[in-house]
Design a protein around this motif. Structure first.
Motif, short mmCIF file in Angstrom:
data_model
loop_
_atom_site.label_atom_id
_atom_site.label_comp_id
_atom_site.label_asym_id
_atom_site.label_seq_id
_atom_site.Cartn_x
_atom_site.Cartn_y
_atom_site.Cartn_z
N SER A 36 61.69 41.19 -10.16
CA SER A 36 61.09 41.08 -9.29
C SER A 36 59.35 40.66 -8.88
O SER A 36 58.85 40.86 -8.10
CB SER A 36 60.64 42.57 -8.34
OG SER A 36 60.09 43.30 -9.53
N GLY A 37 59.03 40.06 -9.89
CA GLY A 37 57.41 39.44 -10.10
C GLY A 37 56.64 40.92 -10.58
O GLY A 37 55.28 40.60 -10.73
N THR A 38 57.32 41.41 -10.67
CA THR A 38 55.78 42.40 -10.41
C THR A 38 55.64 42.16 -12.20
O THR A 38 54.31 42.58 -12.54
CB THR A 38 56.26 44.69 -11.02
OG1 THR A 38 57.40 44.87 -10.24
CG2 THR A 38 55.77 45.07 -11.51
N TYR A 39 56.37 42.10 -13.01
CA TYR A 39 55.50 42.07 -14.55
C TYR A 39 55.66 40.30 -14.75
O TYR A 39 56.20 39.70 -14.25
CB TYR A 39 56.87 42.57 -15.87
CG TYR A 39 56.60 44.06 -14.63
CD1 TYR A 39 56.02 44.72 -15.07
CD2 TYR A 39 58.10 44.34 -14.85
CE1 TYR A 39 55.90 45.98 -14.98
CE2 TYR A 39 58.27 45.74 -14.16
CZ TYR A 39 57.25 46.39 -14.47
OH TYR A 39 56.86 47.90 -13.84
N CYS A 40 54.95 39.96 -16.14
CA CYS A 40 54.75 38.65 -16.31
C CYS A 40 55.72 37.72 -17.37
O CYS A 40 55.91 38.69 -17.87
CB CYS A 40 53.21 37.47 -16.55
SG CYS A 40 53.35 36.27 -17.22
N ILE A 41 56.85 37.82 -17.12
CA ILE A 41 57.91 37.95 -18.03
C ILE A 41 58.04 36.00 -18.39
O ILE A 41 58.61 35.17 -18.47
CB ILE A 41 59.75 38.14 -18.12
CG1 ILE A 41 59.28 39.82 -17.03
CG2 ILE A 41 60.93 38.04 -18.82
CD1 ILE A 41 60.55 40.37 -16.17
N ARG A 42 57.85 36.29 -20.15
CA ARG A 42 58.03 35.01 -20.20
C ARG A 42 59.29 34.84 -21.91
O ARG A 42 59.46 35.56 -22.91
CB ARG A 42 56.76 34.49 -21.63
CG ARG A 42 55.71 34.57 -20.28
CD ARG A 42 54.63 33.88 -21.51
NE ARG A 42 53.20 34.13 -20.38
CZ ARG A 42 51.99 34.03 -20.78
NH1 ARG A 42 51.49 33.52 -22.00
NH2 ARG A 42 51.08 34.41 -19.74
#
Length: 271
Positions: free
Chosen positions: A52-58
């Motif tokens: 959803s874009g709530t967290y920065c996922i790498r």
């Protein structure tokens, strides 16, 4: 990992496989900046919260580049959240042995009753593939294949529809470390039948929000029969189940406790 900035923090979560699991659903920011580093993130098989874009996922598929070098430029406090791995190979058994001894939840999950309900299916895991084939064969053998539908991985909306239409929810893992399924079911106002070991003992109130049973077909079927014979009782227990979840295990309450724990640990580390 958590870097303190007053009461708010930069939180780095290292997760080997960001798929369908309770931990992913309980990551609540509560004003903190959350970064998730993972080796695998399949956007077609994950909870909506992770895309959803709530967290920065790498995502770092190659282990050599898994840990971000920037994390060593700051002072971090490390909090270890342990997920109980299944006893499926030597390394996992070795990893779980001391944990089993401490928690006194030893037991092989190979004896777990296999659920005939929707679940998170990962074709990369041989156990998942083998269990699904075993269940399909069992359904054929028992002559109920036309009455059983296997849903390998359902979306949140599909899950909600299924929960709204069911009488109760069966949760069959034995010695489960925690388990978010009972909480989701009770939040949907449905009673839960689970094993009397591991996480369900903590989340299910026996005879109030559902039933805790020995992991065998007879006990599970007897509990199911109670709800079938008395749907009104199932409805009453479902109402109590939802109240129980809201008071003790809601995302807000659970998240606040975890957030405060991280702040306390960080302050003690620095002080």
């Amino acid at each position: 990992m958590a870097k303190k900035t007053a009461s708010k923090m930069n939180i780095a979560i290292i997760h080997p496989d960001l798929g369908i699991g309770g931990a992913e659903r309980l990551v609540a920011s509560h004003g903190h900046k959350v970064h998730i580093f993972t080796a695998h993130h399949d956007k077609n098989r994950c909870f909506e919260e992770t895309i959803s874009g709530t967290y920065c996922i790498r995502c770092f598929p190659t282990s050599a580049h898994f840990l971000p070098s920037s994390c060593f430029m700051c002072i971090y406090t490390v909090v270890f959240y342990c997920h109980f791995l299944e006893h499926t190979n030597f390394l996992r058994r070795l990893f779980r042995k001391p944990i089993d001894l401490v928690e006194e939840t030893a037991g092989k999950l190979s004896y777990t009753l296999k659920p005939l309900v929707p679940g998170g299916f990962d074709k990369r895991l041989r156990e998942n593939v083998e269990y699904l084939e075993e269940l399909k064969n069992l359904a054929e053998k028992e002559g109920v294949s036309k009455q059983v539908t296997f849903i390998m991985s359902c979306s949140t909306s599909e899950r909600n529809v299924l929960l709204s239409q069911c009488l109760c929810v069966l949760y069959t893992p034995k010695d489960e470390h925690f388990g978010i399924v009972p909480l989701e079911a009770m939040a949907a106002q449905k009673p839960v039948i689970g094993c009397n070991s591991g996480g369900p003992v903590e989340t299910i109130k026996n005879g109030v929000t559902g039933y805790l049973c020995d992991p065998n077909p007879r006990e599970f079927s007897m509990s199911m029969a109670k709800f079938i014979q008395d749907p009104q009782m199932a409805e009453r227990m479902g109402i109590e189940a939802r109240r129980h979840v809201i008071e003790s295990f809601s995302t807000k309450i659970f998240g606040q406790r975890l957030s405060q724990y991280l702040v306390d640990v960080t302050q003690n580390k620095i002080d």
